[in-house]
Design an enzyme around this catalytic site. Structure first.
Site, PDB file in Angstrom:
ATOM      1  N   LYS A  25       0.836  -1.201   0.000  1.00 34.81           N
ATOM      2  CA  LYS A  25       0.000   0.000   0.000  1.00 34.81           C
ATOM      3  C   LYS A  25       0.874   1.254   0.000  1.00 34.81           C
ATOM      4  CE  LYS A  25      -3.629  -0.102   2.710  1.00 34.81           C
ATOM      5  NZ  LYS A  25      -4.974  -0.045   2.149  1.00 34.81           N
ATOM      6  N   ARG A  95      -3.427   2.694   8.635  1.00 37.23           N
ATOM      7  CA  ARG A  95      -3.688   1.395   7.999  1.00 37.23           C
ATOM      8  C   ARG A  95      -2.435   0.536   7.924  1.00 37.23           C
ATOM      9  NH1 ARG A  95      -8.492   1.797   4.529  1.00 37.23           N
ATOM     10  NH2 ARG A  95      -9.069   3.972   4.361  1.00 37.23           N
ATOM     11  N   GLY A 104      -7.644  -8.190   4.832  1.00 35.56           N
ATOM     12  CA  GLY A 104      -8.457  -8.278   6.043  1.00 35.56           C
ATOM     13  C   GLY A 104      -7.777  -8.918   7.238  1.00 35.56           C
ATOM     14  N   MET A 106      -5.078  -7.774   8.915  1.00 41.89           N
ATOM     15  CA  MET A 106      -4.476  -6.862   9.902  1.00 41.89           C
ATOM     16  C   MET A 106      -5.392  -5.659  10.136  1.00 41.89           C
ATOM     17  SD  MET A 106      -0.473  -7.227   9.013  1.00 41.89           S
ATOM     18  CE  MET A 106      -0.711  -6.751   7.341  1.00 41.89           C
ATOM     19  N   ARG A 339      -2.800  -1.811  -6.582  1.00 43.34           N
ATOM     20  CA  ARG A 339      -1.935  -2.989  -6.486  1.00 43.34           C
ATOM     21  C   ARG A 339      -2.223  -3.873  -7.691  1.00 43.34           C
ATOM     22  NH1 ARG A 339      -5.090  -5.436  -1.289  1.00 43.34           N
ATOM     23  NH2 ARG A 339      -7.049  -5.763  -2.329  1.00 43.34           N
ATOM     24  N   HIS A 460       1.419 -44.965  -4.349  1.00 38.38           N
ATOM     25  CA  HIS A 460       0.805 -45.573  -5.526  1.00 38.38           C
ATOM     26  C   HIS A 460      -0.444 -44.809  -5.958  1.00 38.38           C
ATOM     27  CE1 HIS A 460      -1.977 -48.471  -7.453  1.00 38.38           C
ATOM     28  NE2 HIS A 460      -0.894 -48.734  -8.153  1.00 38.38           N
ATOM     29  N   ARG A 566       4.949 -47.442 -17.498  1.00 38.62           N
ATOM     30  CA  ARG A 566       5.093 -48.425 -16.420  1.00 38.62           C
ATOM     31  C   ARG A 566       4.300 -49.662 -16.831  1.00 38.62           C
ATOM     32  NH1 ARG A 566       4.489 -43.417 -13.102  1.00 38.62           N
ATOM     33  NH2 ARG A 566       6.140 -43.347 -11.535  1.00 38.62           N
ATOM     34  N   SER A 776      17.464 -42.335 -17.386  1.00 38.18           N
ATOM     35  CA  SER A 776      16.279 -41.590 -16.980  1.00 38.18           C
ATOM     36  C   SER A 776      16.259 -41.586 -15.460  1.00 38.18           C
ATOM     37  CB  SER A 776      15.019 -42.252 -17.539  1.00 38.18           C
ATOM     38  OG  SER A 776      13.890 -41.535 -17.098  1.00 38.18           O
ATOM     39  N   GLY A 778      14.934 -41.655 -12.042  1.00 36.28           N
ATOM     40  CA  GLY A 778      13.705 -41.997 -11.315  1.00 36.28           C
ATOM     41  C   GLY A 778      13.803 -41.339  -9.958  1.00 36.28           C
ATOM     42  N   THR A 779      13.406 -40.096  -9.920  1.00 33.07           N
ATOM     43  CA  THR A 779      13.679 -39.305  -8.709  1.00 33.07           C
ATOM     44  C   THR A 779      12.724 -39.624  -7.554  1.00 33.07           C
ATOM     45  OG1 THR A 779      12.525 -37.567  -9.887  1.00 33.07           O
ATOM     46  CG2 THR A 779      14.916 -37.374  -9.723  1.00 33.07           C
ATOM     47  N   ASN A 780      11.689 -40.417  -7.812  1.00 31.55           N
ATOM     48  CA  ASN A 780      10.868 -40.848  -6.673  1.00 31.55           C
ATOM     49  C   ASN A 780      11.706 -41.790  -5.810  1.00 31.55           C
ATOM     50  OD1 ASN A 780       8.768 -39.538  -7.969  1.00 31.55           O
ATOM     51  ND2 ASN A 780       8.017 -41.405  -8.936  1.00 31.55           N
ATOM     52  N   ASP A 781      12.260 -42.802  -6.463  1.00 31.08           N
ATOM     53  CA  ASP A 781      13.090 -43.742  -5.714  1.00 31.08           C
ATOM     54  C   ASP A 781      14.424 -43.113  -5.326  1.00 31.08           C
ATOM     55  OD1 ASP A 781      11.785 -46.246  -5.211  1.00 31.08           O
ATOM     56  OD2 ASP A 781      11.639 -46.481  -7.378  1.00 31.08           O
ATOM     57  N   CYS A 846      12.016 -39.018 -15.037  1.00 28.54           N
ATOM     58  CA  CYS A 846      10.639 -39.507 -15.131  1.00 28.54           C
ATOM     59  C   CYS A 846       9.991 -39.670 -13.765  1.00 28.54           C
ATOM     60  CB  CYS A 846      10.579 -40.808 -15.918  1.00 28.54           C
ATOM     61  SG  CYS A 846      11.476 -42.151 -15.133  1.00 28.54           S
ATOM     62  N   TYR A 866      15.445 -33.974 -21.676  1.00 28.34           N
ATOM     63  CA  TYR A 866      13.985 -33.852 -21.564  1.00 28.34           C
ATOM     64  C   TYR A 866      13.529 -34.127 -20.136  1.00 28.34           C
ATOM     65  CZ  TYR A 866      13.759 -38.927 -21.409  1.00 28.34           C
ATOM     66  OH  TYR A 866      13.920 -40.224 -21.023  1.00 28.34           O
TER      67      TYR A 866
END
Ligand code: PEP
Ligand code: MG
Length: 896
Positions: A25, A95, A104, A106, A339, A460, A566, A776, A778-781, A846, A866
């Site tokens: 503000k 203000r 709203g 503060m 704003r 899963h 998969r 590739s 496998g960034t989950n594992d 992946c 990729y």
């Protein structure tokens, strides 16, 4: 140290880009003043002063008093009025204003400077006693509740009693005398509660108000809001002390809110509301219904014209849509705030494209203005935003982790089988499970949404649902699910099979009943903007898809191939001929239960035609684009039934004893299945599985090629840990593939590569690349194994690790946004060493991170070829990849 910044009469100490110091503000008021817009004069006390105040037990920095005094005197000189003056007093508003909008959350105090003397002066100067006393009572009321903390209800109660005694209903009917009486009552109440008189000294009032605004930064509402909105790293709130202007002095006055463009459609039209003879609070309180700006054009054409000029000037100046507040006092326009306006996703796209075409911004800026949230909001259904908050609160049943956004409505069912049965009858269902396994995939597919009690964002259920863009909430730990009794309970509330429930995957809320949903339509600007993104980006974007259907969806979303198919998801559901699903399931179960390699081969032979047909469909859908197919990955126990009844049923079907089935299931049991007999370890021990899968892939590819479909198969081995292991698999893969190719007398190119999803593989990438033609990640594992965090149930405690008000060990959930520091270090190492061995090594990702904007930017910087994302996240990856290029350019410029 400078703590106070003045603005007024065309000059300002501050600048529009000083938001962190002056709040949004304050920065906006300074900038509007500088560019010659009509802004009431005032000054802003900085967020640094707030920071000091909060850190020093409510003490102000010692220079502040004198600085405020100096700027107040300047304000009085400029306006020709004095605070608390008995003749024609200056009144100010006090203000809050933080660097990030916290609507709203503060405090605000209006009409400050009124006391027993100055109220008379105001009445005389405005020739309006009623107005003066109404202003006074508003001030006393606000000051008592905001600064002193007296209960609002007590004050409201006195207002109601006064109106009753006068026999009137509306505030507008109260006379000057009525308001005067109320001021007296408020003050008496003030004295009774605090033991002190209401402050008459305007400067004492001012310091009280400043302290209250500072303190409201740490108020419960504000703290919660910042936590929910993930607002961190700010010093506090600024305080804006501004000359009051009044929209409630008569028919020549009023107040309003307007946007330079329509915030819901993005259309370039002046959009806003106006309330005649009213103050800002009346608009917020919703007591009276505002009218469209068009009415202002009719009733005050001169003011409207001036406002229209302000609109044009502000939008040109800020080069973005502005959200403005204004007041008209006796025919004179004042701008109170500007704003950058919040907008719907559709409007965000339209404005970005329109503004580029209007040459207001460049293509790069347009691309940076869209966030992955905007894209999500563009595609996923959402709860009807018009639904009242109270209604939502009363229907809330439980909360979980928001794994896949969107919303879903359906009747609760507690097993995948029931889900399929109900869906076959045309019912809409939501599948509720403790956790899901591949066995449930059929039920998950037909459900509108999925709710599980366990699991995190890469469990899963989450991974599968994300692939379909299906709303999914996981880890709702507090729900007690009793699948046998077909019900779930939480804190005494019960949902039974067939009861309607609604999921909001946006925030992880579960509601009882049927809440209406809205499905947004992507606007034409979406296509334009995505084309721009494609031109800019360097990273390829593929998709994770397991079926021909998903492949087609992903291609429509802009996927340039498949980065991960998969294959095990095909073992359970026949997506083209659902009635054949049972056959597949039986074949795979027979294969797992087989005692000898011959028996295993016989079962695999039954699976072969199914897989071949699936691959043909996928190759056709991806005609001309590469398709990475991963061989079987999950531990085998996931494919066999664990309850006795089902084991008996299976035993009967395949003609062995139930004990034999139970024994085999028992044998397959592992303490840590994620670290067990899974991934490529299955094909090392059961090479016949590899043989069947490679055969299915190559035969499908040859079949397609013969019919003119362009196929580029890439065969991928999961969970590889070193070169030796991969070499065994590579030799087996090529032996099977080359034999089929030579028998068919065709030429078919294919690649053999590996996933990198174990730290050891990343560390030894240089050697692995001697064998692998592609990597590739496998960034989950890889996240799971690098961090030692279970991807399935770390959700139980991870929120505390991420919560910035709790342990705050991580900035984000590492299963969602890549841990660049740790996991990223392994990735960089693997890319460097892999390419040192094989310079043309193709590299992608992946894991779920391939669809997360921040992680995609890392992949760009790391030099991957990729990323691969689930179909509905493909556009997010395309945009993020473009933003990565733009940000890199900007960093380069800064360095120079
Ligand atoms: C991974 O581990 O990142 C991966 C893509 O494989 P999955 O999620 O199937 O284990
Ligand atoms: Mg994996």
């Amino acid at each position: 140290m400078k703590y106070v910044y003045f603005f007024g009469a065309g000059k300002a100490d501050g600048l529009g880009d000083m938001k962190n110091l002056l709040g949004g503000k304050g920065a906006g008021l300074a900038e509007m003043t500088r560019i010659g817009l009509p802004v009431p004069a005032g000054f802003t006390i900085t967020t640094e002063a707030c920071d000091y105040f909060l850190k020093h037990d409510g003490k102000h920095p010692k220079e502040l008093k004198a600085q405020v005094k100096k700027e107040l005197t300047r304000l009085e000189k400029l306006t020709g009025k004095k605070l608390g003056d008995a003749k024609d007093p200056l009144l100010v508003s006090v203000r809050s204003g933080s660097a990030r909008s916290m609507p709203g959350m503060m405090e605000t105090i209006l009409n400050l400077g009124l006391n027993n003397k100055s109220v008379e002066g105001l009445a005389r100067a405005t020739k309006n006693e009623r107005f003066a006393y109404d202003s006074y009572r508003r001030f006393v009321q606000m000051y008592s509740s905001v600064v002193i903390g007296l209960p609002k209800e007590d004050l409201e109660e006195r207002l109601r009693a006064m109106k009753n005694s006068l026999g009137v209903k509306d505030d507008t009917q109260v006379t000057a005398q009525g308001w005067r009486q109320l001021v007296g009552e408020y003050k008496a109440y003030f004295k009774q509660k605090t033991g002190k008189d209401f402050p008459e000294d305007p400067e004492e009032q001012l310091w009280g108000a400043i302290g209250a605004v500072f303190n409201s930064w740490m108020g419960e509402k504000a703290v919660t809001y910042r936590r929910v909105e993930k607002i961190t790293g700010l010093l506090g709130t600024a305080v804006n002390v501004v000359q009051m202007v009044f929209g409630n002095t008569g028919e020549e006055s009023g107040t309003g809110v307007c946007f330079t463009r329509d915030p819901s459609t993005g259309e370039k039209v002046f959009f806003g509301d106006f309330l005649l003879n009213a103050q800002g609070e009346d608009v917020v309180a919703g007591i009276r219904t505002p009218v469209h700006l068009k009415e202002l054009a009719k009733s005050m054409p001169k003011v409207y014209k001036q406002l229209e000029a302000v609109r044009q000037k502000l939008e040109k100046h800020y080069r973005d849509m502005q959200d403005m507040e204004f007041t008209v006092e006796s025919g004179k326009l004042y701008m109170l705030q500007t704003r950058t306006g919040k907008r719907t996703a559709a409007a965000a796209f339209r404005m970005a494209v329109d503004m580029t075409n209007e040459k207001l911004i460049k293509v790069e800026e347009a691309l940076q203005r869209i966030s992955s949230d905007d894209i999500e909001r563009l595609f996923y259904p959402v709860l009807d935003p018009k639904l009242a908050r109270n209604e939502l609160i009363s229907r809330k049943f439980a909360e979980g982790i928001n794994a896949v956004p969107g919303a879903a409505v359906g009747k609760a069912v507690f097993t995948a089988e029931e889900a399929e049965k109900w869906a076959a009858k045309g019912e809409k269902v939501v599948l509720v499970r403790r956790e899901t396994s591949p066995e449930d995939v059929g039920g998950m597919y037909v459900a509108q949404g999925i709710l599980t009690a366990t699991g995190g964002k890469t469990s899963h259920a989450a991974v599968v649902a994300r692939g379909w863009g299906k709303c999914c909430i996981v880890g709702a730990e507090k729900i007690d699910i009793d699948a046998a009794a077909k019900k779930m309970t939480i804190g005494g509330k019960v949902v039974k099979e067939g009861d309607w429930i609604t999921l909001d995957g946006g925030d992880g809320s579960v509601y009882t009943g049927q809440i209406e949903l809205q499905r947004p339509e992507p606007p034409p600007a979406y296509e334009t903007l995505m084309k721009w993104a494609d031109k800019v980006r360097k990273l390829g974007v593929r998709t994770n898809a397991d079926t021909p259907q998903d492949s087609r969806v992903a291609r429509a979303m802009g996927a340039e191939g498949i980065g991960l198919c998969r294959t095990e998801h095909m073992f359970f559901k026949d997506f083209e001929h659902p009635e054949k699903s049972i056959e597949r399931q039986e074949a795979i179960q027979e294969m797992i239960l087989a005692d000898t390699s011959e028996a295993r081969r016989a079962a695999l032979a039954k699976l072969l035609p199914f897989q071949r047909r699936d691959f043909i469909g996928i190759f056709e859908a991806m005609n001309g684009l590469p398709v990475t197919i991963r061989l079987i990955d999950p531990p085998l126990h996931e494919f066999v039934p664990h309850d006795h009844a089902k084991q008996v049923e299976l035993a009967k079907k395949i003609g062995i004893s139930p004990e034999a089935v139970a024994r085999r299931v028992e044998q397959l049991h592992e303490a840590n299945p994620m670290l067990g007999h899974r991934g490529c370890r299955l094909c090392i021990t059961y090479p016949e599985i590899l043989e069947m899968q490679v055969r299915a892939i190559i035969e499908a590819a040859i079949d397609c090629q013969k019919r003119g479909v362009k196929v580029l198969p890439e065969i991928m081995h999961p969970l590889v840990l070193d070169k030796k292991e991969l070499k065994i698999l590579e030799i087996a893969t090529r032996r099977v593939a080359d034999e089929i190719i030579s028998q068919a007398k065709v030429k078919l190119e294919y690649l053999v590569g590996t996933m990198i999803e174990l730290p050891r593989a990343a560390l030894l990438a240089g050697q692995i690349a001697e064998v692998a033609e592609f990597f590739s990640f496998g960034t989950n594992d890889l996240t799971q194994t690098t961090m030692g965090l279970s991807r399935d149930d770390a959700g139980r405690f991870l929120p505390e690790y991420v919560d910035q008000s709790k342990a705050a060990i991580f900035k984000d959930d590492p299963f969602q946004t890549l841990d660049v520091e740790g996991v990223g270090m392994l990735i960089n190492w693997a890319i460097k060493n892999g390419r040192a061995t094989r310079p043309k090594l193709k590299i992608g990702i992946c894991g779920e991170h391939g669809g997360d904007a921040e992680s995609v930017k890392f992949c760009h910087t790391a030099g991957m070829n990729y990323v691969s994302a689930s179909p509905f996240r493909v556009p997010i990856a395309r945009l993020a990849a473009a933003q990565a290029v733009i940000e890199e350019k900007q960093r380069g410029k800064k360095k120079k």
